[in-house]
Design an enzyme around this catalytic site. Structure first.
Site, short mmCIF file in Angstrom:
data_model
loop_
_atom_site.label_atom_id
_atom_site.label_comp_id
_atom_site.label_asym_id
_atom_site.label_seq_id
_atom_site.Cartn_x
_atom_site.Cartn_y
_atom_site.Cartn_z
CB CYS A 94 46.62 38.06 41.77
SG CYS A 94 45.29 38.43 42.90
CB CYS A 132 43.64 35.18 45.51
SG CYS A 132 44.54 34.59 44.14
CB CYS A 166 44.33 31.06 44.58
SG CYS A 166 44.24 32.22 45.93
#
Length: 161
Positions: free
Chosen positions: A10, A82, A90
């Protein structure tokens, strides 16, 4: 056989990827190992994520927000978490790994009452847990025989759940 290394990736590594790492490792046992990281780590693990994991009975000892530069083992599978549909960018992992995207809304950005914010964390956790359980239920001997393309397609399908 080598223990497969899974990286949950993430941007901030403060919430979703941490939830996924801890949940995955608790459910997978020694057969597989997950870690998490961020492209731009926040430097802390969100207190609500820690509290949720503890309520679920998972250890949170030693958790910290880390950069993908801190990852010691090359991952076999990288899963971004994400929510690109929410306009998040992302991070892209540039190593030789199978990649999948399991977008989840960021509960750290939730607003509203305490109950609404808590519900956002619970929802993110439940989505990730359901996907992790589906991942762990895959017939691994079949994927080893059929190759990366088939596994990548199956991981993408899980990410749509």
């Amino acid at each position: 056989m080598k223990t497969p290394e899974i990286l949950f990736l993430c941007t901030g590594n403060s919430c979703r990827s941490i939830l996924a790492e801890v949940t995955f490792n608790a459910l997978a046992g020694p057969a597989m190992h997950a870690s998490s990281a961020g492209s731009h780590p926040t430097g802390y693990v969100h207190p609500r994520a820690l509290a949720l994991l503890q309520r679920e009975g998972f250890s949170t000892e030693g958790l910290y927000s880390k950069s993908w530069d801190d990852i010691k083992k090359t991952p076999d599978i990288v899963i971004t978490v994400c929510a690109s549909a929410a306009g998040e960018t992302c991070p892209t992992y540039f190593g030789p790994a199978i990649r999948a995207h399991w977008g989840v809304e960021d509960p750290a950005k939730a607003t509203g009452s305490e109950a609404e914010i808590e519900a956002a964390f619970t929802t993110a956790y439940q989505i990730l847990r359901r996907r992790i359980e589906a991942f762990l239920a895959l017939p691994w001997t079949q994927w080893e025989a059929s190759g990366d393309v088939a596994l990548q397609a199956e991981l993408a399908r899980i990410g749509e759940r």
